[in-house]
Design a protein around this motif. Structure first.
Motif, PDB file in Angstrom:
ATOM      1  N   ARG A 132       1.805  11.117 -10.826  1.00 55.18           N
ATOM      2  CA  ARG A 132       1.355  12.567 -11.120  1.00 55.18           C
ATOM      3  C   ARG A 132       2.190  13.529 -11.122  1.00 55.18           C
ATOM      4  NH1 ARG A 132      -2.827  12.062  -5.981  1.00 55.18           N
ATOM      5  NH2 ARG A 132      -4.492  10.901  -6.711  1.00 55.18           N
ATOM      6  N   ALA A 191       2.255   1.697  -3.253  1.00 58.64           N
ATOM      7  CA  ALA A 191       1.338   2.122  -4.302  1.00 58.64           C
ATOM      8  C   ALA A 191       0.975   3.568  -4.474  1.00 58.64           C
ATOM      9  CB  ALA A 191       0.080   1.120  -4.220  1.00 58.64           C
ATOM     10  N   VAL A 192       0.824   3.943  -3.130  1.00 56.87           N
ATOM     11  CA  VAL A 192       0.708   5.435  -2.882  1.00 56.87           C
ATOM     12  C   VAL A 192       1.972   6.093  -3.421  1.00 56.87           C
ATOM     13  CG1 VAL A 192       0.324   7.288  -1.196  1.00 56.87           C
ATOM     14  CG2 VAL A 192      -0.887   5.379  -0.856  1.00 56.87           C
ATOM     15  N   THR A 193       3.079   5.923  -3.113  1.00 53.64           N
ATOM     16  CA  THR A 193       4.353   6.623  -3.602  1.00 53.64           C
ATOM     17  C   THR A 193       4.499   6.557  -4.889  1.00 53.64           C
ATOM     18  OG1 THR A 193       5.401   5.847  -1.558  1.00 53.64           O
ATOM     19  CG2 THR A 193       6.880   6.464  -3.292  1.00 53.64           C
ATOM     20  N   VAL A 196       1.724   6.308  -7.251  1.00 54.61           N
ATOM     21  CA  VAL A 196       0.552   7.169  -7.857  1.00 54.61           C
ATOM     22  C   VAL A 196       1.148   8.425  -7.562  1.00 54.61           C
ATOM     23  CG1 VAL A 196      -1.703   8.074  -7.232  1.00 54.61           C
ATOM     24  CG2 VAL A 196      -1.228   5.831  -7.285  1.00 54.61           C
ATOM     25  N   LYS A 197       1.793   9.151  -6.225  1.00 48.56           N
ATOM     26  CA  LYS A 197       2.308  10.390  -6.475  1.00 48.56           C
ATOM     27  C   LYS A 197       3.432  10.691  -7.402  1.00 48.56           C
ATOM     28  CE  LYS A 197       0.863  11.206  -1.638  1.00 48.56           C
ATOM     29  NZ  LYS A 197       1.468  11.683  -0.514  1.00 48.56           N
ATOM     30  N   LEU A 257       0.816  -1.325  -0.025  1.00 48.62           N
ATOM     31  CA  LEU A 257       0.026   0.062  -0.060  1.00 48.62           C
ATOM     32  C   LEU A 257       0.819   1.375  -0.131  1.00 48.62           C
ATOM     33  CD1 LEU A 257      -2.977  -0.927   2.367  1.00 48.62           C
ATOM     34  CD2 LEU A 257      -3.058  -0.653  -0.216  1.00 48.62           C
ATOM     35  N   PHE A 258       2.028   1.329   0.833  1.00 51.98           N
ATOM     36  CA  PHE A 258       2.910   2.279   0.825  1.00 51.98           C
ATOM     37  C   PHE A 258       3.592   2.679  -0.548  1.00 51.98           C
ATOM     38  CE2 PHE A 258       7.003   3.954   1.658  1.00 51.98           C
ATOM     39  CZ  PHE A 258       6.754   5.078   2.081  1.00 51.98           C
TER      40      PHE A 258
END
Length: 137
Positions: A31, A23-25, A27-28, A20-21
């Motif tokens: 962007r 995946a968030v990283t 995604v950021k 999860l960590f």
């Protein structure tokens, strides 16, 4: 539940948190890369007129430099002509002019000296030699 199964559950939970960590990283990061791509596109679109203007400016500068080169060459030619004219003037008129100036200076100095001598000894040149003041010999 055995202690091995509890450890496996803890490890699986930690792995899920790690995924999860990440995946968030990711995604950021995606962007950020999208924004960077948009900024690069805008910079590319805006750089074309800038390069065209810079090219035009360099063309004008080169034209002016060619003119300055022409002016410098003409100034060099004029300087050479003035030098030759000065040498010619010095050769033809310098010597006689210096001699004439020296002659006029010498004459004026002689005339002044003669006048000064005449003022200091009045009457010296007015009498003829051999005659006395009183009359005959």
């Amino acid at each position: 539940m055995s202690p091995g199964q509890i450890a496996a559950l803890i490890a699986a939970g930690a792995f899920v948190l790690l995924v999860l960590f990440l995946a968030v990283t990711l995604v950021k990061l995606g962007r950020t890369l999208d924004e960077a791509t948009v900024a690069i596109r805008k910079a590319h679109k805006n750089s074309d007129p800038l390069f065209l203007e810079a090219n035009t400016t360099l063309t004008h500068v080169n034209t002016q430099l060619e003119r300055v080169d022409g002016i410098t060459a003409n100034a060099r030619a004029v300087s050479g002509n003035v030098s030759a004219l000065t040498s010619l003037f010095t050769a033809t008129l310098g010597g006689p002019l210096v001699k004439a100036a020296a002659l006029s200076y010498g004459l004026s100095k002689a005339v002044r000296a003669r006048r000064k001598a005449a003022v200091e000894t009045p009457g010296k040149h007015s009498r003829r030699p051999g005659r006395r003041k009183g009359g005959r010999r």
